[in-house]
Scaffold this motif. Structure first.
Motif, PDB file in Angstrom:
ATOM      1  N   THR A  62      -6.917  -2.105  -2.872  1.00  0.00           N
ATOM      2  CA  THR A  62      -5.664  -2.848  -2.747  1.00  0.00           C
ATOM      3  C   THR A  62      -5.088  -2.734  -1.333  1.00  0.00           C
ATOM      4  O   THR A  62      -4.555  -3.708  -0.805  1.00  0.00           O
ATOM      5  CB  THR A  62      -4.626  -2.396  -3.791  1.00  0.00           C
ATOM      6  N   ALA A  63      -5.210  -1.558  -0.713  1.00  0.00           N
ATOM      7  CA  ALA A  63      -4.684  -1.392   0.648  1.00  0.00           C
ATOM      8  C   ALA A  63      -5.448  -2.260   1.633  1.00  0.00           C
ATOM      9  O   ALA A  63      -4.833  -2.953   2.464  1.00  0.00           O
ATOM     10  CB  ALA A  63      -4.761   0.078   1.066  1.00  0.00           C
ATOM     11  N   VAL A  64      -6.777  -2.232   1.562  1.00  0.00           N
ATOM     12  CA  VAL A  64      -7.588  -3.039   2.481  1.00  0.00           C
ATOM     13  C   VAL A  64      -7.331  -4.521   2.260  1.00  0.00           C
ATOM     14  O   VAL A  64      -7.217  -5.289   3.219  1.00  0.00           O
ATOM     15  CB  VAL A  64      -9.091  -2.683   2.330  1.00  0.00           C
ATOM     16  N   LEU A 118       3.786  -2.776   5.433  1.00  0.00           N
ATOM     17  CA  LEU A 118       2.989  -1.763   6.144  1.00  0.00           C
ATOM     18  C   LEU A 118       3.005  -0.426   5.419  1.00  0.00           C
ATOM     19  O   LEU A 118       1.999   0.283   5.391  1.00  0.00           O
ATOM     20  CB  LEU A 118       3.509  -1.587   7.570  1.00  0.00           C
ATOM     21  N   GLY A 119       4.133  -0.083   4.810  1.00  0.00           N
ATOM     22  CA  GLY A 119       4.284   1.212   4.177  1.00  0.00           C
ATOM     23  C   GLY A 119       3.431   1.404   2.937  1.00  0.00           C
ATOM     24  O   GLY A 119       2.826   2.462   2.740  1.00  0.00           O
ATOM     25  N   VAL A 120       3.358   0.384   2.092  1.00  0.00           N
ATOM     26  CA  VAL A 120       2.601   0.519   0.846  1.00  0.00           C
ATOM     27  C   VAL A 120       1.105   0.698   1.104  1.00  0.00           C
ATOM     28  O   VAL A 120       0.504   1.639   0.576  1.00  0.00           O
ATOM     29  CB  VAL A 120       2.897  -0.647  -0.127  1.00  0.00           C
ATOM     30  N   PRO A 121       0.468  -0.147   1.920  1.00  0.00           N
ATOM     31  CA  PRO A 121      -0.968   0.088   2.172  1.00  0.00           C
ATOM     32  C   PRO A 121      -1.230   1.445   2.836  1.00  0.00           C
ATOM     33  O   PRO A 121      -2.210   2.127   2.499  1.00  0.00           O
ATOM     34  CB  PRO A 121      -1.380  -1.056   3.104  1.00  0.00           C
ATOM     35  N   PHE A 122      -0.348   1.841   3.754  1.00  0.00           N
ATOM     36  CA  PHE A 122      -0.501   3.149   4.399  1.00  0.00           C
ATOM     37  C   PHE A 122      -0.416   4.260   3.346  1.00  0.00           C
ATOM     38  O   PHE A 122      -1.246   5.172   3.319  1.00  0.00           O
ATOM     39  CB  PHE A 122       0.581   3.333   5.469  1.00  0.00           C
ATOM     40  N   LEU A 123       0.571   4.182   2.482  1.00  0.00           N
ATOM     41  CA  LEU A 123       0.745   5.181   1.424  1.00  0.00           C
ATOM     42  C   LEU A 123      -0.457   5.200   0.480  1.00  0.00           C
ATOM     43  O   LEU A 123      -0.934   6.267   0.083  1.00  0.00           O
ATOM     44  CB  LEU A 123       2.039   4.899   0.655  1.00  0.00           C
ATOM     45  N   GLU A 124      -0.950   4.024   0.132  1.00  0.00           N
ATOM     46  CA  GLU A 124      -2.124   3.953  -0.747  1.00  0.00           C
ATOM     47  C   GLU A 124      -3.332   4.635  -0.107  1.00  0.00           C
ATOM     48  O   GLU A 124      -4.071   5.368  -0.778  1.00  0.00           O
ATOM     49  CB  GLU A 124      -2.468   2.491  -1.072  1.00  0.00           C
ATOM     50  N   TRP A 145      -9.219  13.595  -2.363  1.00  0.00           N
ATOM     51  CA  TRP A 145     -10.535  14.209  -2.135  1.00  0.00           C
ATOM     52  C   TRP A 145     -10.467  15.599  -1.535  1.00  0.00           C
ATOM     53  O   TRP A 145     -11.498  16.197  -1.227  1.00  0.00           O
ATOM     54  CB  TRP A 145     -11.416  13.259  -1.321  1.00  0.00           C
ATOM     55  N   PHE A 146      -9.273  16.129  -1.384  1.00  0.00           N
ATOM     56  CA  PHE A 146      -9.098  17.512  -0.945  1.00  0.00           C
ATOM     57  C   PHE A 146      -8.534  18.286  -2.126  1.00  0.00           C
ATOM     58  O   PHE A 146      -7.409  18.004  -2.568  1.00  0.00           O
ATOM     59  CB  PHE A 146      -8.146  17.587   0.255  1.00  0.00           C
ATOM     60  N   SER A 191     -10.087  10.727  -9.975  1.00  0.00           N
ATOM     61  CA  SER A 191      -9.765  10.658  -8.543  1.00  0.00           C
ATOM     62  C   SER A 191     -10.572   9.552  -7.873  1.00  0.00           C
ATOM     63  O   SER A 191     -10.046   8.819  -7.034  1.00  0.00           O
ATOM     64  CB  SER A 191     -10.046  11.999  -7.868  1.00  0.00           C
ATOM     65  N   LEU A 192     -11.834   9.431  -8.250  1.00  0.00           N
ATOM     66  CA  LEU A 192     -12.685   8.369  -7.703  1.00  0.00           C
ATOM     67  C   LEU A 192     -12.139   6.999  -8.086  1.00  0.00           C
ATOM     68  O   LEU A 192     -12.023   6.105  -7.233  1.00  0.00           O
ATOM     69  CB  LEU A 192     -14.124   8.527  -8.204  1.00  0.00           C
ATOM     70  N   LEU A 193     -11.789   6.820  -9.345  1.00  0.00           N
ATOM     71  CA  LEU A 193     -11.263   5.523  -9.797  1.00  0.00           C
ATOM     72  C   LEU A 193      -9.945   5.175  -9.108  1.00  0.00           C
ATOM     73  O   LEU A 193      -9.745   4.030  -8.681  1.00  0.00           O
ATOM     74  CB  LEU A 193     -11.094   5.532 -11.319  1.00  0.00           C
ATOM     75  N   LEU A 194      -9.063   6.155  -8.975  1.00  0.00           N
ATOM     76  CA  LEU A 194      -7.805   5.916  -8.265  1.00  0.00           C
ATOM     77  C   LEU A 194      -8.055   5.616  -6.790  1.00  0.00           C
ATOM     78  O   LEU A 194      -7.394   4.754  -6.205  1.00  0.00           O
ATOM     79  CB  LEU A 194      -6.867   7.119  -8.424  1.00  0.00           C
ATOM     80  N   THR A 195      -9.018   6.308  -6.192  1.00  0.00           N
ATOM     81  CA  THR A 195      -9.363   6.053  -4.793  1.00  0.00           C
ATOM     82  C   THR A 195      -9.850   4.629  -4.619  1.00  0.00           C
ATOM     83  O   THR A 195      -9.425   3.917  -3.696  1.00  0.00           O
ATOM     84  CB  THR A 195     -10.437   7.048  -4.306  1.00  0.00           C
ATOM     85  N   ILE A 196     -10.732   4.194  -5.500  1.00  0.00           N
ATOM     86  CA  ILE A 196     -11.255   2.817  -5.426  1.00  0.00           C
ATOM     87  C   ILE A 196     -10.107   1.826  -5.540  1.00  0.00           C
ATOM     88  O   ILE A 196     -10.012   0.863  -4.763  1.00  0.00           O
ATOM     89  CB  ILE A 196     -12.321   2.573  -6.514  1.00  0.00           C
ATOM     90  N   LEU A 197      -9.220   2.044  -6.503  1.00  0.00           N
ATOM     91  CA  LEU A 197      -8.077   1.146  -6.689  1.00  0.00           C
ATOM     92  C   LEU A 197      -7.211   1.088  -5.434  1.00  0.00           C
ATOM     93  O   LEU A 197      -6.907   0.003  -4.918  1.00  0.00           O
ATOM     94  CB  LEU A 197      -7.229   1.593  -7.882  1.00  0.00           C
TER      95      LEU A 197
END
Length: 150
Positions: free
Chosen positions: A25-27, A55-61, A69-70, A15-21
């Motif tokens: 990429t979104a930022v 706009l949709g892809v970064p928002f979704l990411e 994290w929940f 989850s941490l690795l996916l979050t970082i990715l």
């Protein structure tokens, strides 16, 4: 250490690795939104959806990264991660096979990767998401068994 502990720690690591990715990429896309949008307009098959995708892809990411994290939403976020990465990977493969010009719409360090490296990176993260899904389910089964025994 019990299997429950190992699975839980690995799912948290994935989850941490996916979050970082996804956050990276979104930022990166949002920091260079005009460039990202322009590159999407030049992409085969999706150019007419460039505004929505940019706009949709970064928002979704970012949403997926947050949901990871929940614990209540982690499994659905892992599924979403797997699906989103699968869509990216499928699109890259289709474009590589059927198009002549393929501009990269990625940002940051990832844009320096070749297409095969992109595919390999995506597949690696898809495997992490899939293992996270499987091990989350296994963890829940272990917890349910323990509760029913008590």
């Amino acid at each position: 250490m019990s299997y429950k502990g190992i699975y839980s720690k690995l799912v948290t690591l994935f989850s941490l690795l996916l979050t970082i990715l996804f956050v990276y990429t979104a930022v990166s896309k949002l920091n260079h939104l005009d460039t990202f949008h322009l590159r999407l307009e030049r992409m085969p098959y999706i150019s007419s959806y460039a505004s929505l995708i940019s706009l949709g892809v970064p928002f979704l990411e970012l949403v997926i990264a947050g949901l990871l994290w929940f614990s209540k939403y982690r499994t659905i976020a892992l599924y979403a991660s797997f699906i989103l990465l699968g869509l990216f990977t499928t699109y890259i493969i289709i474009v590589l096979k059927y198009s002549d010009s393929i501009p990269c719409s990625c940002g940051g360090v990832i844009s320096a990767l070749g297409w095969k490296d992109h595919i390999l990176l995506n597949i690696t993260f898809m495997v992490l998401a899939l293992l996270g899904i499987l091990w989350s389910k296994k963890q829940y089964k272990i917890q349910a068994t323990q509760k029913s025994v008590q």
